[in-house]
Every structure is written in C-alpha cells, then in structure tokens.
Write a protein that holds these residues in place. Structure first.
Motif, PDB file in Angstrom:
ATOM      1  N   TYR A  39     -34.270 -25.058  31.143  1.00  0.00           N
ATOM      2  CA  TYR A  39     -34.249 -26.338  30.456  1.00  0.00           C
ATOM      3  C   TYR A  39     -35.577 -26.576  29.739  1.00  0.00           C
ATOM      4  CZ  TYR A  39     -33.784 -31.431  29.950  1.00  0.00           C
ATOM      5  OH  TYR A  39     -33.733 -32.696  29.462  1.00  0.00           O
ATOM      6  N   SER A  40     -36.692 -26.314  30.450  1.00  0.00           N
ATOM      7  CA  SER A  40     -38.005 -26.519  29.835  1.00  0.00           C
ATOM      8  C   SER A  40     -38.192 -25.604  28.639  1.00  0.00           C
ATOM      9  CB  SER A  40     -39.131 -26.223  30.824  1.00  0.00           C
ATOM     10  OG  SER A  40     -38.871 -26.819  32.045  1.00  0.00           O
ATOM     11  N   PHE A  41     -37.729 -24.368  28.778  1.00  0.00           N
ATOM     12  CA  PHE A  41     -37.870 -23.393  27.695  1.00  0.00           C
ATOM     13  C   PHE A  41     -37.001 -23.762  26.509  1.00  0.00           C
ATOM     14  CE2 PHE A  41     -39.979 -19.218  28.183  1.00  0.00           C
ATOM     15  CZ  PHE A  41     -40.731 -19.532  29.294  1.00  0.00           C
ATOM     16  N   GLY A  42     -35.994 -24.603  26.753  1.00  0.00           N
ATOM     17  CA  GLY A  42     -35.056 -24.872  25.672  1.00  0.00           C
ATOM     18  C   GLY A  42     -34.221 -23.637  25.375  1.00  0.00           C
ATOM     19  N   ILE A  43     -33.940 -22.817  26.413  1.00  0.00           N
ATOM     20  CA  ILE A  43     -33.084 -21.643  26.225  1.00  0.00           C
ATOM     21  C   ILE A  43     -31.654 -22.140  26.219  1.00  0.00           C
ATOM     22  CG2 ILE A  43     -32.362 -19.415  27.145  1.00  0.00           C
ATOM     23  CD1 ILE A  43     -35.114 -19.096  28.295  1.00  0.00           C
ATOM     24  N   THR A  44     -31.180 -22.488  25.038  1.00  0.00           N
ATOM     25  CA  THR A  44     -29.899 -23.160  24.951  1.00  0.00           C
ATOM     26  C   THR A  44     -29.005 -22.478  23.932  1.00  0.00           C
ATOM     27  OG1 THR A  44     -30.813 -24.625  23.267  1.00  0.00           O
ATOM     28  CG2 THR A  44     -30.841 -25.419  25.521  1.00  0.00           C
ATOM     29  N   PHE A  45     -27.728 -22.749  24.030  1.00  0.00           N
ATOM     30  CA  PHE A  45     -26.821 -22.374  22.967  1.00  0.00           C
ATOM     31  C   PHE A  45     -26.100 -23.651  22.579  1.00  0.00           C
ATOM     32  CE2 PHE A  45     -24.402 -22.214  26.787  1.00  0.00           C
ATOM     33  CZ  PHE A  45     -23.134 -22.621  26.428  1.00  0.00           C
ATOM     34  N   THR A  46     -25.441 -23.637  21.441  1.00  0.00           N
ATOM     35  CA  THR A  46     -24.863 -24.865  20.924  1.00  0.00           C
ATOM     36  C   THR A  46     -23.351 -24.799  21.002  1.00  0.00           C
ATOM     37  OG1 THR A  46     -26.700 -24.831  19.408  1.00  0.00           O
ATOM     38  CG2 THR A  46     -25.024 -26.477  19.011  1.00  0.00           C
ATOM     39  N   VAL A  47     -22.752 -25.859  21.517  1.00  0.00           N
ATOM     40  CA  VAL A  47     -21.301 -25.927  21.593  1.00  0.00           C
ATOM     41  C   VAL A  47     -20.815 -26.919  20.545  1.00  0.00           C
ATOM     42  CG1 VAL A  47     -19.330 -26.398  23.076  1.00  0.00           C
ATOM     43  CG2 VAL A  47     -21.446 -25.540  24.061  1.00  0.00           C
ATOM     44  N   TYR A  48     -19.868 -26.483  19.734  1.00  0.00           N
ATOM     45  CA  TYR A  48     -19.307 -27.369  18.723  1.00  0.00           C
ATOM     46  C   TYR A  48     -17.932 -27.835  19.190  1.00  0.00           C
ATOM     47  CZ  TYR A  48     -23.000 -25.475  15.873  1.00  0.00           C
ATOM     48  OH  TYR A  48     -24.233 -25.111  15.391  1.00  0.00           O
ATOM     49  N   THR A  49     -17.801 -29.111  19.457  1.00  0.00           N
ATOM     50  CA  THR A  49     -16.480 -29.650  19.756  1.00  0.00           C
ATOM     51  C   THR A  49     -16.086 -30.477  18.537  1.00  0.00           C
ATOM     52  OG1 THR A  49     -17.270 -31.714  20.707  1.00  0.00           O
ATOM     53  CG2 THR A  49     -17.129 -29.823  22.177  1.00  0.00           C
TER      54      THR A  49
ATOM     55  N   ARG B  96     -39.347 -26.249  16.789  1.00  0.00           N
ATOM     56  CA  ARG B  96     -38.187 -25.374  16.997  1.00  0.00           C
ATOM     57  C   ARG B  96     -38.089 -24.353  15.863  1.00  0.00           C
ATOM     58  NH1 ARG B  96     -32.893 -25.046  19.479  1.00  0.00           N
ATOM     59  NH2 ARG B  96     -31.285 -25.108  17.893  1.00  0.00           N
ATOM     60  N   THR B  97     -38.294 -24.841  14.647  1.00  0.00           N
ATOM     61  CA  THR B  97     -38.334 -23.919  13.510  1.00  0.00           C
ATOM     62  C   THR B  97     -39.454 -22.903  13.677  1.00  0.00           C
ATOM     63  OG1 THR B  97     -37.485 -25.624  12.034  1.00  0.00           O
ATOM     64  CG2 THR B  97     -38.703 -23.818  11.010  1.00  0.00           C
ATOM     65  N   LEU B  98     -40.557 -23.354  14.267  1.00  0.00           N
ATOM     66  CA  LEU B  98     -41.765 -22.526  14.356  1.00  0.00           C
ATOM     67  C   LEU B  98     -41.831 -21.673  15.607  1.00  0.00           C
ATOM     68  CD1 LEU B  98     -44.231 -25.294  13.217  1.00  0.00           C
ATOM     69  CD2 LEU B  98     -43.890 -23.140  12.003  1.00  0.00           C
ATOM     70  N   ARG B  99     -40.780 -21.716  16.420  1.00  0.00           N
ATOM     71  CA  ARG B  99     -40.828 -20.959  17.680  1.00  0.00           C
ATOM     72  C   ARG B  99     -41.331 -19.529  17.531  1.00  0.00           C
ATOM     73  NH1 ARG B  99     -38.325 -21.514  22.376  1.00  0.00           N
ATOM     74  NH2 ARG B  99     -39.471 -19.633  22.812  1.00  0.00           N
ATOM     75  N   PRO B 100     -40.954 -18.816  16.452  1.00  0.00           N
ATOM     76  CA  PRO B 100     -41.455 -17.442  16.354  1.00  0.00           C
ATOM     77  C   PRO B 100     -42.974 -17.393  16.191  1.00  0.00           C
ATOM     78  CG  PRO B 100     -39.685 -17.837  14.767  1.00  0.00           C
ATOM     79  CD  PRO B 100     -40.058 -19.159  15.337  1.00  0.00           C
ATOM     80  N   GLU B 105     -46.166 -22.000  25.308  1.00  0.00           N
ATOM     81  CA  GLU B 105     -46.698 -23.190  25.988  1.00  0.00           C
ATOM     82  C   GLU B 105     -46.658 -24.417  25.071  1.00  0.00           C
ATOM     83  OE1 GLU B 105     -50.460 -22.243  27.922  1.00  0.00           O
ATOM     84  OE2 GLU B 105     -49.626 -20.289  28.428  1.00  0.00           O
ATOM     85  N   MET B 106     -46.952 -24.209  23.803  1.00  0.00           N
ATOM     86  CA  MET B 106     -46.868 -25.327  22.853  1.00  0.00           C
ATOM     87  C   MET B 106     -45.440 -25.846  22.785  1.00  0.00           C
ATOM     88  SD  MET B 106     -49.131 -23.908  19.648  1.00  0.00           S
ATOM     89  CE  MET B 106     -48.738 -25.247  18.502  1.00  0.00           C
ATOM     90  N   TRP B 107     -44.501 -24.919  22.714  1.00  0.00           N
ATOM     91  CA  TRP B 107     -43.091 -25.304  22.599  1.00  0.00           C
ATOM     92  C   TRP B 107     -42.614 -26.050  23.847  1.00  0.00           C
ATOM     93  CZ3 TRP B 107     -38.946 -26.790  20.421  1.00  0.00           C
ATOM     94  CH2 TRP B 107     -37.719 -26.688  21.069  1.00  0.00           C
ATOM     95  N   ILE B 108     -42.920 -25.504  25.001  1.00  0.00           N
ATOM     96  CA  ILE B 108     -42.431 -26.115  26.240  1.00  0.00           C
ATOM     97  C   ILE B 108     -42.940 -27.547  26.369  1.00  0.00           C
ATOM     98  CG2 ILE B 108     -42.634 -26.061  28.766  1.00  0.00           C
ATOM     99  CD1 ILE B 108     -42.428 -23.065  28.637  1.00  0.00           C
TER     100      ILE B 108
END
Lengths: 462, 326
Positions: A39-49, B96-100, B105-108
C-alpha cells in the motif's frame, strides 16, 4: 507444495518444517506488514468497472509456491521451445507463408485473423525475434503435469509482481528463506535490457532503449515504472516521441534525441495513427515507416497477436512439429475450435462440461465455466456461440492444482496457475519461476487479478 | 546517460512547486486565521474568503461561511483547486509520473501523505485543531524536502526541482505580504497600532522569519521593516530576493553544466527582476504602493515561468502564448 498424491512433495520438506515453527498469528502479522508495504509503495493495478476507476493492491499471499529443480527444467525447456516455434511461425506467415501453403494451419485462420497485420509482410526483424517477451500461462491438471492454457505474446504483464513479491518475502520472511537455495529473479531487468540491446537496428553501437507506456492511467502503469527503473531507460509516452525523416526521436530539454529500441506497452492499434487507429494519441505518427525501414526496433514486434490467438493456440503442437521436428515438451489443453463443424457440434453438445472462451478477449472476461454455470448462463452461452462460432473455443475444465494459502479460516487449499516469462533477443532466457496467481475465493478457479485473484512468490529450487 | 525528457523536466518542476505551495497554503491559512479575528478576538470567516477573493467559488457549493465550511474549503475540499489537498494530490500525480526518476523514498512519503489527507475525517480539522493540522502539513512538506535533498540523484532534474521550488516560494511570499495589505486597506489609522504590530508579527512567524528578523533588527517593527525584510533580505531563504537570486544562479549553472541551448530569454527576465530587487528601497516601494509592486513581481515570475516552459518544457514560444501569460 503437495505431490501428485495426497502426500506433500519431498522437495518442500524443509520449507514446511520452517513454516510449522510459525504460528498462525505470526504468519498473519507478517502478512499484514507485507500488505501495508504494498500500500505504501503504491504497488497497485487499476480496475475499470462501469462506474468507477479503482486503484487496488494485488493481494499477496505469504505462503510461497515451490517448484522442484526437475519440474522447472521441463517448464524452462518447454517454454523456450514454444517461444522459438512462435517466432518461426511469425517469420513464416509474414514472409513465405509456407505453413499455410502446406495446409498445416488453415489459411483463413491466419490471414482472416483480426490480429494479422498485412503491414508486417516482408519486414525483417533482427534475429527473427518477434516475441521478445512472452508469458506462457500454465496449469497443472489432475496428473500433476504442467500444460499450457494460453500464450501471451503481445504485451504480457505481471513480471513486476514476480520481482516485488520476492523482495517482500525477503523482508518479511528472512528466516524462512536462508540456506534454501532459491533461484534469484532480481536480474530480470538486466536480462530484458540485454535482449533489447541485442535486437537494436544493425549498425547502432550504443542504442537508446525506451519504454513506451500509455501513461499513468493504464492499469499496468506500476509495472512500466518498475521495468523502466530496473533497466535505467526513459519511460516515455506517445507525446514524447516524434518521427522525422523516418527516424524516431524523443523530446528532451535540449531538443530531439534519437531512439533506437522501443519496448512498447501500447497495443498495435494505437502505435501509429498514420497506419492504425487514426485517433490514437498513445503512439507516434510515422512510427511504422521508421520501423519498416529498420531504423527502430519494437518489442514486441507488430502483429504478434496472430500467434497467441486462442484459435491459433490449438495448432501450436503442430506448429512446433512443423518447424522444429520436435514433440511439444509442454502439452496443450484439448481444445475444440468452434469455427470447425466438429468442434462446434461437440461444444454445443457438452456445454455443461466445458469452459468456453471468446478468442479475442483477455483478462478472463467473457468466459463461461460450464460445470459452474446456471441454466440461464448456459443458454446465453449457447446463443453467443451459435451466433458467432468462429469467436469461440472450448476446453475441458481443468481442475487447477492447489497450494496452501493463508485465508480468514486458516491455511487452506486454493487453486493456482503459473505464468513464466521468457525473454528473447539473440536467444531465449526464462525467468526462474514466474507469476503464481491464486484464486483467493474458496473453490474458484478464476485467478485473474481483475476478478479477485492474488499472487504468491514462486520459488524454483536449485 | 540520456537527456532529460521535456515532460519530466516539467513534472519535476511542478512537483517542487506543488509541495512548496501546500506548505505555504498551510502557513497562510494559519496566519489568515489570526488576521480574520477583530480586535476583540471575534472570528469573521467570511473575511478569509474576501482576502483570497474566493467568495464566488466558495458559494457555488456552500450556503454559509461558517468556520467548518471555510476551513474545509481551504484544507480537504478536493473540489477547490487551491485547497491544500488539491496541491498535495497534484504533487503526488507528478510524483507518479516521475516514479522512474525520483527515489522510492520520495514516492512513498508523498503517496502516504496524500493517502493520509484523503482519509482524514472532517472533524480532525475543527477550529481549535486547525493550527495542529497546518503544522502537520508543514512538517510533511519539509520531510519531503529533506528526503529529496538526501536521496534525489543530482542531474538536470535536480536543477528543475530547485528552480520550481524557488519560483513558487517567491510567489507565495508575495502573496503572504498581499494578504496583510488587503486587511490594512480600510483604515490607515490602525498602522502602528498594537493590533497592526501583532499582525506583522504573525506574518513574520508564518514565514518562519521572526527570529531571523530579530537578529537583523533587535527592536522595533514597522510595516516597512517587515515588508522590506520579506522582499529584500538576501540571507533570509524565503525572501523574494533570495529566491530570485537562487533561480537565476541555478538556471545559469544548469545551462552551462549541461550545455543547454535554450533559456536565454528566461535569464534576461530574471536579470531584470534581479536588478530591480537589488536597487529599489522599501521606502520607494511603499511610496509607489506595496500592492502594485507585488503585482509587478508576480507578473515577472509568471513571465519567467513561461520562458522556462518555452525553453525546456515544449510550451509555445512566449510571442505565441498571447494572453496565457496573464
């Protein structure tokens, strides 16, 4: 983790012993930490409903799926064989079309396929590599053998989860993993970069590789970021690219810089508004001209969709035999092709026993699982198949193998599949392991992330 | 090493601007809250809307300018593009655009900060807790700045980050001064009164400048003193002059280090602004009108922004931008 019979497999003994030392609460605590990290990493995928666009984390199950060295060897050689055959097939159908002339694969199945790309005819690609990145979906049936459910040779996704899941496990379960001898997955980005550099246009000494993404709203955007970072290449969008004199450039703060290899995560239709969908803003105008002249390489090549089509899939064993004169190392699932009269008749007569899939869809959409379907759903399926038989294939229901999985009711068996990733430049390399997707709902065999599936770390033992 | 993409240069510049903006919105909201009390301490929330010329936008969605609605409007209202949460969301969107490019740590930290605001209940902001909320925002923004300083790779994008932050800070300092100007407008006789001094005091504090000011000037405090300090004191990091010098130095350094072709026009604009800031005195400014001067500085900053955009971000050349610069 279980062997073919009721007994747990021998190769998982030491891992099971270590897991046994953790009680359920400890396991749950570590699972919570892992999900918090996702969650912190924002390791997400997007669901389109229909109503919403939702960012979700891919549920992660902390109990790893373990594959023995011997089983892996079969998968690795089998996947390599299959990818080789796919590339040979693509080269042939875009050049001499021998396999069609010899009647091994029906002509109209290929030439009439909506994914067949006439613009690719006569175009040579370096090393004959069309499918640089391939994901082969495997399942284990009742006999314990891995069989191929489908090929993904367009823009297969999921590899970022393989690498991130391993990182998560290393942080959450260092005690479980030490001295087991698990083959690493962290070099995927480097291997991919090597393959992309391999297939750069001839004569370019230090090729500029970029990753082309549809942008932040794409459901796999996290993976695009991940791969661009792992390879150290720019993550570009269509608006960053421009084609001048049939050469591709990217817009930088100091003007235009040349681009030689594009790992594109944009589908064929959107790559070049001059040739394909004229409304697309995701690609670059003139890209196809640059590609046809050999000034830029695309991975994967344009027009690979004809090879991973669910209808062509049925012919892959014959395709392997035709080009390589080998027996397939990984078998197909029996497939009934509804475009053929026998296939259609058999399908309609056995709807309640079969899994019926539309050939054009991906992500598990539009599938009817006969044995689990209601009368109404079966009738709907019968109407759809009768109305457009060529759009469907049917397969027997495979009772997917199970893995122990942490659930609200404790550790329970849940169904899994496996998607190994093969990377091909000059030659093919298979990432040891792959994405194990798990159907978290009891009894479910739909593992797709868009339909409530999760994932597990996959350990290939040395 | 490849050249920085224009789109990334623009994104990192805006990332820095939005974080700096969120921090300053919190500072200004905090000081606004002090200003909008009258001499007996009564709070008039409507005056905050007046100060910021936000009445029209506010009453699109609200009937009453009560404390709860006004605070919500400036903090957690995602419909308000100039709320704190909107600035943070925009910062996160750019990140988010700049993640690469940016560190994990900045992103989190930004992702978590944005999630915290999104899930924050309205009650967390009721009147007595507003100061605490503003502090929390300031701290999160400063944490971002610290993480960035400590982890961000030093290439061209680092310059764009610094330039974005400095230009936003200069702009926000002028806005802070303008808030005070608007409040003083009705009655000139309050100048120098205890309320007036306490308000200038609050302006300084909201810019974290009180102690710095006292080091320069151990006693006394007039409008000219404080405005002069915030505009021209070159050693105070939030002063307009310090920020403009910073932008100018970093832009020159960026161009020479990376041998960039564009950017000369932006430097010319900067030179002009710089020479005015170097030469003019606060008394001359007040004679001509503080508000008018601030307006002029703000317009200059907009022109500098547009020239940077034309040189590096792929904006149309300024001559083609027409009214867009206003």
């Amino acid at each position: 983790m279980l062997g073919g019979a009721e007994e747990p497999a021998d190769h998982t003994l030491s891992i099971r012993e270590r897991l046994n030392r953790l009680d359920l609460e400890d396991l749950r605590g570590r699972a919570r930490d892992a999900e918090l990290e996702l969650y912190s990493f924002g390791i997400t995928f997007t669901v389109y409903t229909q109503k919403d666009v939702i960012d979700r984390i891919l549920p992660f199950d902390v109990i790893p799926r373990v594959i023995s060295a011997k089983a892996w060897e079969t998968i690795e050689t089998g996947v390599t064989q299959r990818v080789t055959a796919l590339n040979l097939f693509l080269h042939d159908i875009y050049h001499d079309q021998k396999i069609l002339k010899d009647g091994v694969v029906p002509k109209d199945l290929v030439l009439g396929n909506k994914n067949y790309c006439p613009q690719m005819e006569g175009i040579d690609v370096p090393f004959g590599t069309y499918v640089h990145i391939n994901g082969t979906d495997l399942v284990r049936g009742d006999d314990g053998e891995f069989v191929v459910l489908e090929d993904n040779g367009r823009c297969p996704s999921g590899v970022s989860y393989v690498v991130e899941n391993r990182h998560l496990m290393l942080r959450s379960f260092p005690d479980l993993m030490s001295n087991i001898g698990i083959r690493p997955v962290s070099n995927y980005g480097q291997k991919l970069h090597e393959a992309l550099v391999d297939t750069a246009p001839a004569g370019v000494s230090d090729p500029q590789v970029v990753l082309l993404s549809p942008g932040t709203y794409n459901s796999a955007y996290f993976e695009h970021i991940f791969l661009a970072r792992e390879m150290g290449v720019p993550l570009v969008e269509g608006s960053d690219l421009v084609v001048e004199n049939d050469k591709v450039y990217m817009k930088t703060i100091n003007g235009l810089d040349p681009v030689h290899v594009i790992y594109r995560r944009v589908s064929d239709d959107f790559l070049d508004p001059e040739v394909f969908n004229p409304d697309s803003v995701l690609g670059a105008s003139g890209l196809m001209r640059a590609y046809a002249k050999g000034n830029v390489s695309l991975a994967n090549a344009i027009g690979t969709g004809v090879a991973d089509d669910k209808a062509v899939y049925a012919y892959i064993p014959r395709i392997i035999k035709y080009y390589m004169d080998e027996e397939p190392i990984l078998a197909n699932v029996d497939t009934h092709i509804c475009r053929e009269p026998e296939g259609l008749a058999y399908t309609l007569a056995n709807l309640d026993k079969l899994v019926v899939k539309p050939v054009g869809e991906s992500g598990g959409y539009g599938i009817t699982i006969g044995p689990r379907a209601s009368k109404r759903e079966l009738e709907k399926c019968r109407e759809d198949v009768s109305a457009d038989p060529a759009n469907y294939i049917a397969q027997p229901m495979i009772n997917l193998s199970v893995c122990p999985t942490l659930t609200d009711d404790g550790i329970k068996a849940r169904h899994v599949d496996l998607r190994p990733f093969a990377v091909t430049g000059r030659s093919t390399w298979v990432l040891p392991g792959g994405l194990s997707r798990v159907a978290l709902t009891k009894g479910s065999i739909v593992v797709n992330s868009s339909q409530g599936g999760g994932s597990k770390d996959t350990w290939v033992l040395e | 090493m490849h050249r920085l993409l224009s789109r990334y240069a623009e994104s990192i510049y805006w990332l820095a601007r939005y974080v700096e903006r969120a921090e300053n919105l919190a500072r200004i909201l905090d000081v606004n809250e002090t200003f909008s009390r009258d001499s007996r301490g009564w709070q008039n929330w409507r005056s905050i809307l007046q100060i910021n010329r936000d009445e029209e936008r506010f009453f699109e969605h609200h009937d009453d300018a009560d404390a709860d609605s006004v605070i919500h409007f400036y903090t957690l209202d995602q419909r308000n593009v100039s709320s704190i949460i909107s600035a943070v969301n925009l910062a996160r969107g750019n990140a988010r655009t700049l993640r690469p490019l940016i560190s994990t740590e900045m992103w989190i930290q930004l992702n978590m900060f944005s999630n915290t605001l999104k899930t924050m209940p309205r009650e967390a902001l009721s009147e007595p807790r507003l100061a605490r909320f503003c502090n929390q925002v300031k701290e999160a923004c400063q944490t971002h700045t610290g993480i960035t300083e400590g982890t961000f790779y030093r290439d061209e994008s680092w310059f764009f980050y610094q330039i974005g932050r400095a230009i936003e800070r200069a702009d926000q300092t002028t806005r802070l001064l303008d808030v005070k100007y608007h409040l003083l407008l009705p009655n000139e006789e309050t100048v120098g009164s205890p309320l007036d001094v306490s308000q200038w005091n609050a302006v300084l504090r909201s810019a974290a400048g009180y102690h710095a000011f006292r080091r320069v000037q151990p006693s006394g405090m007039t409008q000219a003193d404080v405005a002069g300090f915030l505009l021209f004191h070159s050693r105070f990091p939030r002063s307009v002059k310090a920020c403009v010098h910073d932008i100018s130095n970093r832009l020159s350094h960026l161009r020479s280090t990376y041998r960039l072709i564009g950017g000369a026009e932006a430097l010319e604009e900067l030179d002009e602004l710089r020479s005015v800031l170097d030469d003019i005195t606060i008394d001359q400014v007040i004679d001509k009108g503080l508000h008018e001067f601030i307006d002029w500085v703000q317009l200059k900053l907009i022109r500098i922004h547009s020239e940077l955009g034309a040189a590096y971000f792929g904006y149309p050349a300024l001559s083609e931008q027409g009214q867009a610069a206003d």
